[in-house]
Design a protein around this motif. Structure first.
Motif, PDB file in Angstrom:
ATOM      1  N   LEU A   1      -6.174  -4.624   0.379  1.00  9.41           N
ATOM      2  CA  LEU A   1      -5.820  -3.238   0.108  1.00  9.41           C
ATOM      3  C   LEU A   1      -7.085  -2.393   0.144  1.00  9.41           C
ATOM      4  CD1 LEU A   1      -3.186  -3.537  -2.756  1.00  9.41           C
ATOM      5  CD2 LEU A   1      -2.763  -2.820  -0.395  1.00  9.41           C
ATOM      6  N   TRP A   2      -6.958  -1.202   0.690  1.00 11.63           N
ATOM      7  CA  TRP A   2      -8.088  -0.307   0.866  1.00 11.63           C
ATOM      8  C   TRP A   2      -7.744   1.004   0.149  1.00 11.63           C
ATOM      9  CZ3 TRP A   2      -8.970   2.428   6.214  1.00 11.63           C
ATOM     10  CH2 TRP A   2     -10.025   3.344   6.111  1.00 11.63           C
ATOM     11  N   ARG A   3      -8.221   1.081  -1.088  1.00  9.77           N
ATOM     12  CA  ARG A   3      -8.009   2.311  -1.855  1.00  9.77           C
ATOM     13  C   ARG A   3      -9.071   3.302  -1.408  1.00  9.77           C
ATOM     14  NH1 ARG A   3      -6.908  -2.058  -5.107  1.00  9.77           N
ATOM     15  NH2 ARG A   3      -4.707  -2.123  -5.756  1.00  9.77           N
ATOM     16  N   LYS A   4      -8.682   4.160  -0.494  1.00 10.40           N
ATOM     17  CA  LYS A   4      -9.678   5.008   0.179  1.00 10.40           C
ATOM     18  C   LYS A   4     -10.453   5.826  -0.843  1.00 10.40           C
ATOM     19  CE  LYS A   4     -10.591   8.187   3.893  1.00 10.40           C
ATOM     20  NZ  LYS A   4     -11.866   7.503   4.201  1.00 10.40           N
TER      21      LYS A   4
ATOM     22  N   GLU B   1     -11.786  10.342  -1.638  1.00 12.82           N
ATOM     23  CA  GLU B   1     -10.368   9.990  -1.829  1.00 12.82           C
ATOM     24  C   GLU B   1      -9.439  10.937  -1.068  1.00 12.82           C
ATOM     25  OE1 GLU B   1      -9.326   9.795  -5.947  1.00 12.82           O
ATOM     26  OE2 GLU B   1     -10.968   8.437  -6.463  1.00 12.82           O
TER      27      GLU B   1
ATOM     28  N   GLU C   1       2.165   1.612  -3.580  1.00 12.50           N
ATOM     29  CA  GLU C   1       1.125   2.099  -4.496  1.00 12.50           C
ATOM     30  C   GLU C   1       0.781   3.564  -4.232  1.00 12.50           C
ATOM     31  OE1 GLU C   1      -3.441   0.888  -5.575  1.00 12.50           O
ATOM     32  OE2 GLU C   1      -2.021  -0.760  -5.353  1.00 12.50           O
ATOM     33  N   THR C   2       0.788   3.949  -2.946  1.00  9.02           N
ATOM     34  CA  THR C   2       0.492   5.341  -2.584  1.00  9.02           C
ATOM     35  C   THR C   2       1.554   6.285  -3.152  1.00  9.02           C
ATOM     36  OG1 THR C   2      -0.672   4.691  -0.571  1.00  9.02           O
ATOM     37  CG2 THR C   2       0.213   6.929  -0.637  1.00  9.02           C
TER      38      THR C   2
ATOM     39  N   VAL D   1      -3.559   4.681  -0.332  1.00  5.73           N
ATOM     40  CA  VAL D   1      -4.038   3.306  -0.245  1.00  5.73           C
ATOM     41  C   VAL D   1      -3.599   2.745   1.111  1.00  5.73           C
ATOM     42  CG1 VAL D   1      -3.937   1.001  -1.262  1.00  5.73           C
ATOM     43  CG2 VAL D   1      -3.767   3.038  -2.736  1.00  5.73           C
TER      44      VAL D   1
ATOM     45  N   SER E   1       0.832  -1.210   0.000  1.00  7.71           N
ATOM     46  CA  SER E   1       0.000   0.000   0.000  1.00  7.71           C
ATOM     47  C   SER E   1       0.863   1.255   0.000  1.00  7.71           C
ATOM     48  CB  SER E   1      -0.986  -0.012   1.178  1.00  7.71           C
ATOM     49  OG  SER E   1      -0.341   0.218   2.407  1.00  7.71           O
TER      50      SER E   1
ATOM     51  N   ARG F   1      -2.348   8.565  -4.827  1.00 10.02           N
ATOM     52  CA  ARG F   1      -3.630   8.455  -4.128  1.00 10.02           C
ATOM     53  C   ARG F   1      -3.425   7.493  -2.959  1.00 10.02           C
ATOM     54  NH1 ARG F   1      -8.866   5.247  -6.455  1.00 10.02           N
ATOM     55  NH2 ARG F   1      -9.900   5.037  -4.440  1.00 10.02           N
TER      56      ARG F   1
ATOM     57  N   ASP G   1     -12.777   4.316  -2.848  1.00 10.56           N
ATOM     58  CA  ASP G   1     -13.332   3.436  -3.884  1.00 10.56           C
ATOM     59  C   ASP G   1     -14.836   3.259  -3.733  1.00 10.56           C
ATOM     60  OD1 ASP G   1     -11.306   2.938  -5.628  1.00 10.56           O
ATOM     61  OD2 ASP G   1     -10.932   0.879  -5.005  1.00 10.56           O
TER      62      ASP G   1
END
Lengths: 134, 134
Positions: B65-68, B75, B48-49, B56, B45, B54, B70
């Motif tokens: 994973l928590w893509r805030k 976001e 990816e962040t 995560v 995460s 963005r 979504d």
């Protein structure tokens, strides 16, 4: 020391502690909004902090109550204690005496990623040798 | 997505993760200083962040994973990632779209102890039923 009300005692009992009986606590300078540090608290340290008005953590490395400032003089006075929606993280609005970080910087978050590179973004304000004279 | 530099990859590997491979991350609104929430991240995460810009997190309850944003649309755009002196806590300076809290409040720390009593100190800004329409 202030006697905690029944409602405040119930609030503490209602917090979600981890398997070690700890909850993370974020310390934020109450007026500037600067995030100073993150440390851990247990029931006893929360109780003492709310009753005494001076922030007390639990030191995981020493496995003991950590009355911040006892060795360094850099105490934190509690302005307000808050908890999040899940009741598993505390936010402490504090008035920090001097510096929060053992490196002598105002706050502990002094390394940043900028332009795809880790760099130090805060200066040492107090020489650490002056903080811990033993 | 930005390719992370060798220095940034080494920075991630140098972080102190807990036994579950997680590190706490505090999200702070970059301009107002408001502490929005605390959640957890793992290596993926964080990578990816930093690569995508963005925020995560890692959802401990969902173990994913928590893509805030979504599911809620709320976001967080990453402005800067920082780490503390012990390398065991992250501070994310973010730009929060809408509200950070699933209750529809701007931040998650809306319960405070005042006058020896726990009270709610922030209003709901967006009806939660509007955040999660399924």
């Amino acid at each position: 020391m202030t006697d905690l009300s029944a409602a405040t005692k119930a609030f503490i009992e209602g917090l979600t502690f981890d398997t070690d009986g700890l909850i993370p606590a974020i310390a934020q300078q109450h007026d500037s909004g600067e995030v100073l540090m993150m440390a851990w608290m247990n029931r006893q340290s929360i109780t003492e902090t709310l009753a005494g008005g001076r922030v007390v953590y639990w030191s995981r490395s020493r496995q003991a109550l950590w009355r911040k400032g006892d060795s360094s003089g850099q105490e934190q006075r509690l302005i307000e204690l808050r908890v999040d929606c899940d009741r598993d993280c505390l936010l402490l609005l504090v008035d920090q005496i001097g510096v929060a970080c053992h490196t002598g910087r105002r706050n502990c978050f002094f390394t940043a990623i900028r332009d795809n590179n880790p760099i130090v973004v805060a200066d040492v304000i107090i020489d650490p040798s002056q903080l811990y004279k033993g």
